[in-house]
Design a protein around this motif. Structure first.
Motif, PDB file in Angstrom:
ATOM      1  N   HIS A 167     -20.350   8.451  14.000  1.00  0.00           N
ATOM      2  CA  HIS A 167     -21.214   9.554  14.532  1.00  0.00           C
ATOM      3  C   HIS A 167     -22.718   9.360  14.305  1.00  0.00           C
ATOM      4  CE1 HIS A 167     -21.746  13.562  15.361  1.00  0.00           C
ATOM      5  NE2 HIS A 167     -22.515  13.993  14.400  1.00  0.00           N
ATOM      6  N   CYS A 168     -22.889   8.697  13.141  1.00  0.00           N
ATOM      7  CA  CYS A 168     -24.459   8.316  13.047  1.00  0.00           C
ATOM      8  C   CYS A 168     -25.047   7.540  14.240  1.00  0.00           C
ATOM      9  CB  CYS A 168     -24.783   7.813  11.878  1.00  0.00           C
ATOM     10  SG  CYS A 168     -24.240   8.600  10.363  1.00  0.00           S
ATOM     11  N   LYS A 169     -24.188   6.543  14.725  1.00  0.00           N
ATOM     12  CA  LYS A 169     -24.672   5.504  15.615  1.00  0.00           C
ATOM     13  C   LYS A 169     -24.834   6.443  16.960  1.00  0.00           C
ATOM     14  CE  LYS A 169     -23.337   1.678  18.389  1.00  0.00           C
ATOM     15  NZ  LYS A 169     -22.440   0.646  18.827  1.00  0.00           N
ATOM     16  N   THR A 170     -23.842   7.274  17.191  1.00  0.00           N
ATOM     17  CA  THR A 170     -24.181   8.325  18.704  1.00  0.00           C
ATOM     18  C   THR A 170     -25.358   9.209  18.345  1.00  0.00           C
ATOM     19  OG1 THR A 170     -21.527   8.247  18.655  1.00  0.00           O
ATOM     20  CG2 THR A 170     -22.867   9.942  19.726  1.00  0.00           C
ATOM     21  N   GLU A 171     -25.504   9.500  17.285  1.00  0.00           N
ATOM     22  CA  GLU A 171     -26.775  10.364  17.155  1.00  0.00           C
ATOM     23  C   GLU A 171     -27.940   9.598  17.179  1.00  0.00           C
ATOM     24  OE1 GLU A 171     -26.544  12.300  13.115  1.00  0.00           O
ATOM     25  OE2 GLU A 171     -24.974  13.960  13.936  1.00  0.00           O
ATOM     26  N   VAL A 172     -27.996   8.396  16.618  1.00  0.00           N
ATOM     27  CA  VAL A 172     -29.189   7.604  16.807  1.00  0.00           C
ATOM     28  C   VAL A 172     -29.472   7.250  18.456  1.00  0.00           C
ATOM     29  CG1 VAL A 172     -30.218   5.161  16.354  1.00  0.00           C
ATOM     30  CG2 VAL A 172     -29.134   6.661  14.437  1.00  0.00           C
ATOM     31  N   VAL A 173     -28.433   6.766  19.005  1.00  0.00           N
ATOM     32  CA  VAL A 173     -28.523   6.569  20.535  1.00  0.00           C
ATOM     33  C   VAL A 173     -29.158   7.755  21.144  1.00  0.00           C
ATOM     34  CG1 VAL A 173     -27.350   6.084  22.709  1.00  0.00           C
ATOM     35  CG2 VAL A 173     -26.714   4.674  20.451  1.00  0.00           C
ATOM     36  N   ASN A 174     -28.273   8.990  21.218  1.00  0.00           N
ATOM     37  CA  ASN A 174     -28.819  10.185  21.681  1.00  0.00           C
ATOM     38  C   ASN A 174     -30.224  10.562  21.305  1.00  0.00           C
ATOM     39  OD1 ASN A 174     -26.307  10.353  22.713  1.00  0.00           O
ATOM     40  ND2 ASN A 174     -25.512  11.942  21.121  1.00  0.00           N
ATOM     41  N   ALA A 175     -30.676  10.277  20.109  1.00  0.00           N
ATOM     42  CA  ALA A 175     -31.890  10.753  19.588  1.00  0.00           C
ATOM     43  C   ALA A 175     -33.185   9.590  20.425  1.00  0.00           C
ATOM     44  CB  ALA A 175     -32.487  10.516  18.194  1.00  0.00           C
ATOM     45  N   ILE A 179       0.882  -1.106  -0.107  1.00  0.00           N
ATOM     46  CA  ILE A 179       0.044  -0.018   0.106  1.00  0.00           C
ATOM     47  C   ILE A 179       0.858   1.352   0.030  1.00  0.00           C
ATOM     48  CG2 ILE A 179      -1.706   1.190   1.354  1.00  0.00           C
ATOM     49  CD1 ILE A 179      -2.435  -1.434   2.593  1.00  0.00           C
ATOM     50  N   GLY A 180       0.953   1.991  -1.030  1.00  0.00           N
ATOM     51  CA  GLY A 180       1.757   3.030  -1.206  1.00  0.00           C
ATOM     52  C   GLY A 180       0.734   4.596  -1.082  1.00  0.00           C
ATOM     53  N   ASN A 181       1.626   5.541  -1.166  1.00  0.00           N
ATOM     54  CA  ASN A 181       1.016   6.805  -1.172  1.00  0.00           C
ATOM     55  C   ASN A 181      -0.136   7.342  -2.175  1.00  0.00           C
ATOM     56  OD1 ASN A 181       2.699   7.611   0.819  1.00  0.00           O
ATOM     57  ND2 ASN A 181       4.330   8.767  -0.585  1.00  0.00           N
ATOM     58  N   VAL A 182       0.012   6.464  -3.269  1.00  0.00           N
ATOM     59  CA  VAL A 182      -0.943   6.525  -4.287  1.00  0.00           C
ATOM     60  C   VAL A 182      -2.440   6.003  -3.670  1.00  0.00           C
ATOM     61  CG1 VAL A 182      -0.690   4.145  -5.601  1.00  0.00           C
ATOM     62  CG2 VAL A 182      -1.629   6.151  -6.766  1.00  0.00           C
ATOM     63  N   HIS A 183      -2.115   5.238  -2.793  1.00  0.00           N
ATOM     64  CA  HIS A 183      -3.592   4.447  -2.314  1.00  0.00           C
ATOM     65  C   HIS A 183      -4.121   5.478  -0.912  1.00  0.00           C
ATOM     66  CE1 HIS A 183      -1.124   1.244  -3.955  1.00  0.00           C
ATOM     67  NE2 HIS A 183      -2.350   1.080  -4.990  1.00  0.00           N
ATOM     68  N   VAL A 184      -3.248   6.347  -0.483  1.00  0.00           N
ATOM     69  CA  VAL A 184      -3.856   7.004   0.706  1.00  0.00           C
ATOM     70  C   VAL A 184      -5.196   7.548   0.494  1.00  0.00           C
ATOM     71  CG1 VAL A 184      -3.237   8.994   2.132  1.00  0.00           C
ATOM     72  CG2 VAL A 184      -1.430   7.389   1.638  1.00  0.00           C
ATOM     73  N   PRO A 185      -5.610   7.971  -0.744  1.00  0.00           N
ATOM     74  CA  PRO A 185      -7.020   8.657  -0.529  1.00  0.00           C
ATOM     75  C   PRO A 185      -8.040   7.584  -0.357  1.00  0.00           C
ATOM     76  CG  PRO A 185      -5.788   9.663  -2.542  1.00  0.00           C
ATOM     77  CD  PRO A 185      -4.918   8.596  -1.786  1.00  0.00           C
ATOM     78  N   ILE A 186      -7.737   6.416  -0.982  1.00  0.00           N
ATOM     79  CA  ILE A 186      -8.897   5.333  -0.809  1.00  0.00           C
ATOM     80  C   ILE A 186      -8.928   5.117   0.771  1.00  0.00           C
ATOM     81  CG2 ILE A 186      -9.504   3.048  -1.118  1.00  0.00           C
ATOM     82  CD1 ILE A 186      -7.546   3.210  -3.805  1.00  0.00           C
ATOM     83  N   TYR A 187      -7.952   4.875   1.446  1.00  0.00           N
ATOM     84  CA  TYR A 187      -7.719   4.613   2.868  1.00  0.00           C
ATOM     85  C   TYR A 187      -8.363   5.834   3.646  1.00  0.00           C
ATOM     86  CZ  TYR A 187      -6.078  -0.117   1.684  1.00  0.00           C
ATOM     87  OH  TYR A 187      -6.182  -1.038   1.287  1.00  0.00           O
ATOM     88  N   GLN A 188      -8.003   6.951   3.185  1.00  0.00           N
ATOM     89  CA  GLN A 188      -8.639   8.092   3.907  1.00  0.00           C
ATOM     90  C   GLN A 188     -10.131   8.323   3.857  1.00  0.00           C
ATOM     91  OE1 GLN A 188      -6.591  10.480   5.990  1.00  0.00           O
ATOM     92  NE2 GLN A 188      -8.814  10.978   6.728  1.00  0.00           N
ATOM     93  N   ARG A 189     -10.573   7.971   2.735  1.00  0.00           N
ATOM     94  CA  ARG A 189     -12.165   7.928   2.587  1.00  0.00           C
ATOM     95  C   ARG A 189     -12.823   7.008   3.519  1.00  0.00           C
ATOM     96  NH1 ARG A 189     -16.054  10.161  -1.346  1.00  0.00           N
ATOM     97  NH2 ARG A 189     -17.751   9.340  -0.704  1.00  0.00           N
ATOM     98  N   LEU A 190     -12.261   5.971   3.438  1.00  0.00           N
ATOM     99  CA  LEU A 190     -12.719   4.777   4.377  1.00  0.00           C
ATOM    100  C   LEU A 190     -12.835   5.110   5.775  1.00  0.00           C
ATOM    101  CD1 LEU A 190     -13.647   1.781   4.248  1.00  0.00           C
ATOM    102  CD2 LEU A 190     -11.323   0.989   4.661  1.00  0.00           C
ATOM    103  N   TYR A 191     -11.652   5.547   6.217  1.00  0.00           N
ATOM    104  CA  TYR A 191     -11.628   5.985   7.427  1.00  0.00           C
ATOM    105  C   TYR A 191     -12.618   7.276   7.974  1.00  0.00           C
ATOM    106  CZ  TYR A 191      -9.722   8.561  11.718  1.00  0.00           C
ATOM    107  OH  TYR A 191      -9.653   8.970  13.070  1.00  0.00           O
ATOM    108  N   ASP A 192     -12.684   8.051   6.962  1.00  0.00           N
ATOM    109  CA  ASP A 192     -13.748   9.313   6.957  1.00  0.00           C
ATOM    110  C   ASP A 192     -15.169   8.682   6.978  1.00  0.00           C
ATOM    111  OD1 ASP A 192     -11.608  10.974   7.149  1.00  0.00           O
ATOM    112  OD2 ASP A 192     -11.941  11.672   5.184  1.00  0.00           O
ATOM    113  N   GLU A 193     -15.508   7.624   6.225  1.00  0.00           N
ATOM    114  CA  GLU A 193     -16.870   7.043   6.300  1.00  0.00           C
ATOM    115  C   GLU A 193     -16.894   6.232   7.746  1.00  0.00           C
ATOM    116  OE1 GLU A 193     -16.901   4.722   2.656  1.00  0.00           O
ATOM    117  OE2 GLU A 193     -16.787   6.629   1.334  1.00  0.00           O
ATOM    118  N   LEU A 194     -16.025   5.652   7.987  1.00  0.00           N
ATOM    119  CA  LEU A 194     -16.426   4.760   9.245  1.00  0.00           C
ATOM    120  C   LEU A 194     -16.488   5.715  10.358  1.00  0.00           C
ATOM    121  CD1 LEU A 194     -13.671   2.087   8.821  1.00  0.00           C
ATOM    122  CD2 LEU A 194     -16.031   1.612   8.824  1.00  0.00           C
TER     123      LEU A 194
END
Length: 147
Positions: free
Chosen positions: A135-143, A115-130
């Motif tokens: 955060h969605c789970k926390t919002e549902v629990v709070n609601a 996994i190289g620097n060219v792949h970083v955007p893919i893993y960053q996007r995966l991390y951001d989505e997770l």
């Protein structure tokens, strides 16, 4: 597919050798560039990364080549290198189950991924989505707690 593109309409009666050689040359150039990134300056991750960087740290391994260019050429010619969109796959047999765009299929690969620097955007996007999902789970629990 490379061979298929180089064949004519009668499928195999005639091979467009010039086209085949052009495609082969492009493949060699791409692999050489990938290995150059691995060896020179790129931060890497993955199972094969540990092997290649460990090998590179031993001076006696580097002394077997007359120069840097011949080292890159030798490694690129002797290593299976395919992109699966989220990593470089170096598996050279049919035992690889992860050679698809599905990132999670390579998670258990301990030997063949780079996994190289060219792949970083893919893993960053995966991390951001997770993170968003967490955060969605926390919002549902709070609601639910508020009702």
């Amino acid at each position: 597919m490379t061979l298929g593109y180089a064949m004519d309409a009668s499928w195999g009666q005639h091979l467009d050798l010039e086209l085949y050689m052009e495609i082969q040359g492009e493949l060699e150039d791409i692999k050489l560039g990938v290995v150059d990134n691995w060896m020179d300056y790129e931060s890497l991750a993955g199972g094969y990364e540990r092997a290649i960087k460990g090998w590179q740290r031993k001076p006696e391994n580097l002394l077997i080549f007359k120069d840097h260019a011949s080292m890159l050429k030798s490694i690129s010619e002797s290593t299976a290198i395919r992109s699966n969109g989220h990593a470089w796959c170096t598996a050279d047999n049919d035992g690889c189950v992860g050679n698809t765009l599905e990132r999670s299929r390579c998670s258990g690969c301990s030997n063949h991924s780079v996994i190289g620097n060219v792949h970083v955007p893919i893993y960053q996007r995966l991390y951001d989505e997770l993170k968003e999902l967490l955060h969605c789970k926390t919002e549902v629990v709070n609601a639910l707690s508020a009702t």
